[in-house]
Design a protein around this motif. Structure first.
Motif, PDB file in Angstrom:
ATOM      1  N   ASP A 168      28.288  17.765  -3.185  1.00 30.54           N
ATOM      2  CA  ASP A 168      29.034  18.450  -2.130  1.00 30.54           C
ATOM      3  C   ASP A 168      30.289  17.671  -1.737  1.00 30.54           C
ATOM      4  N   ASP A 169      31.164  18.369  -1.073  1.00 30.99           N
ATOM      5  CA  ASP A 169      32.298  17.824  -0.311  1.00 30.99           C
ATOM      6  C   ASP A 169      33.504  17.434  -1.166  1.00 30.99           C
ATOM      7  N   HIS A 189      31.746  25.400  -0.760  1.00 31.46           N
ATOM      8  CA  HIS A 189      31.269  24.615   0.388  1.00 31.46           C
ATOM      9  C   HIS A 189      32.177  24.847   1.593  1.00 31.46           C
ATOM     10  N   HIS A 202      34.861  22.824   5.323  1.00 32.13           N
ATOM     11  CA  HIS A 202      33.528  22.369   5.748  1.00 32.13           C
ATOM     12  C   HIS A 202      33.082  23.020   7.054  1.00 32.13           C
ATOM     13  N   HIS A 205      26.906  13.597  -2.877  1.00 30.44           N
ATOM     14  CA  HIS A 205      28.279  13.896  -2.462  1.00 30.44           C
ATOM     15  C   HIS A 205      29.241  13.159  -3.382  1.00 30.44           C
TER      16      HIS A 205
HETATM   17 ZN    ZN Z   1      29.127  18.923   3.123  1.00 24.00          ZN
END
Ligand code: ZN
Length: 392
Positions: A199-200, A250, A254, A344
């Motif tokens: 993620d991210d 995602h 965020h 991440h």
């Molecule tokens: Zn996230």
């Protein structure tokens, strides 16, 4: 009469020889050929051409469809023909190669047949299945009927896939285009498998290390990207797709889905999908809700956008510890067949952990697959669904 107008529309369309406009093929046959499908629903109109193997089901009844061969080698002639059973009208005349068939009104499709013509028929098999009565049917091959007709049961979705001649049904790997128009490569659905998720990102200095580690073992993963990071890291996103990894959403910046209004969610999620598609040509169909926060309303909204929500069941806490050994140990101590593991790809320590844990997982016999690949082997996903693992 609505239905009469619908039929007139169809005749007009057939006469005008309207073609779908396929975008890009993520094909199933060994040489890259596939069948792109476009579906019309009464509320949303044409949904846009979807790649081979995509389980097209946006929660609305299809009323018309069209298909076209994509990505076949030069010199392979022939094409794809198809026929629909329209509620109240029975089987319409077969059409082929991008021509639309069905109704522009609200008449429902009950069943579908698809077959190949000319050289395509010699070289490939084509399979179709439909979503009906709450589940996907089995595959119907080379003109066999998919779906039950004559009892007024409409279909909610359709999936078409091309294979090499006599290669057998599109397997889990093939069907992995389901809710994720990405070629997932071959894997053995009978063996243990897990989905690593990141993620991210993307963040080039980390994401490229993760991708290199996956490439070294032929593994795949799913990247849930923050939309605002995508444009400046488009090379990373293209490398994901080239590696057979899955691209996921995602949210744009965020944002927490449960704190957005519906129109805000539609805007931020769509903007992110647009950015990812612009970077790599693949539109995400899986969403990792930031903070894992998702409620009934956001699931409905995601469903309307044709997306499933994917959370996780193994949380490495890599963002907290920033310690590669902790991340490796946590994964190896907890991993089980069917897990979805959260990391991440914005921390150097995570890249270091991935470089160690990927070969260790492979040594333990785990196949590293995408979320949609894992799902396809274990019952699939539907838009608006929420998934945290896929046990055998
Ligand atoms: Zn996230």
């Amino acid at each position: 009469m609505k239905k009469i107008r619908g039929i007139l529309w169809m005749l007009c369309l057939a006469a005008c020889v309207c073609f779908c406009m396929p975008q890009k093929a993520y094909a199933k046959a060994g040489d890259g050929a596939g069948i792109a499908v476009n579906v019309h629903t009464f509320r949303d109109g044409w949904l846009g051409s979807k790649a081979d193997g995509t389980m097209i089901n946006n929660g609305q009844m299809p009323t018309a469809l069209c298909m076209e061969a994509e990505g076949r080698p030069e010199g392979v002639g022939g094409g794809v023909a198809y026929q629909v059973n329209l509620s109240g009208y029975g089987w319409l005349d077969p059409v082929s190669d991008g021509r639309e068939t069905g109704s522009m009104e609200d008449a429902m499709l009950e069943s579908v047949k698809v077959w190949l013509t000319g050289e395509m028929e010699q070289k490939y098999d084509v399979y179709v299945r439909v979503f009906q009565n709450g589940s996907w049917t089995g595959w119907s091959k080379n003109g066999e009927k998919a779906g039950t007709d004559g009892v007024g049961t409409h279909i909610d979705g359709v999936c078409v896939s091309l294979t090499d001649k006599d290669a057998g049904e599109p397997g889990a790997a093939a069907a992995a285009g389901s809710l994720g128009a990405v070629s997932m490569g071959a894997f053995d659905p009978s063996r243990p498998m897990i989905a690593l998720t990141f993620d991210d990102g993307p963040k080039a200095s980390v994401t490229n290390r993760v991708l290199a580690a996956l490439e070294s073992v032929g593994g795949r993963a799913t990247f849930f990207m923050v939309g605002s990071n995508v444009g400046s890291n488009a090379d990373c996103v293209r490398r994901m797709v080239a590696d057979g990894c899955q691209v996921g959403n995602h949210n744009w910046n965020h944002e927490n889905l449960t704190k957005e209004t519906k129109s805000e969610t539609v805007s931020t999620v769509t903007r992110t999908n647009d950015a990812i598609e612009a970077a790599c040509g693949v539109r995400p169909v899986v969403m990792r809700p930031p903070y894992g926060a998702v409620d009934a309303a956001s699931k409905v909204t995601l469903g309307e956008l044709g997306m499933a929500a994917v959370i996780w069941n193994v949380d490495t806490l890599d963002w907290k510890t920033r310690n590669a050994q902790n991340t490796v140990t946590h994964i190896l101590n907890n991993v089980k067949d069917g897990d979805i593991i959260l990391m991440h790809d914005i921390y150097d320590a995570t890249a270091t952990a991935v470089e160690a844990v990927v070969p260790a997982l492979v040594a333990r016999g785990y196949q590293l697959v995408t979320v949609s690949g894992l799902a396809a082997a274990r019952g699939g996903m539907v838009p608006g669904g929420l998934y945290g693992r896929f046990r055998p």
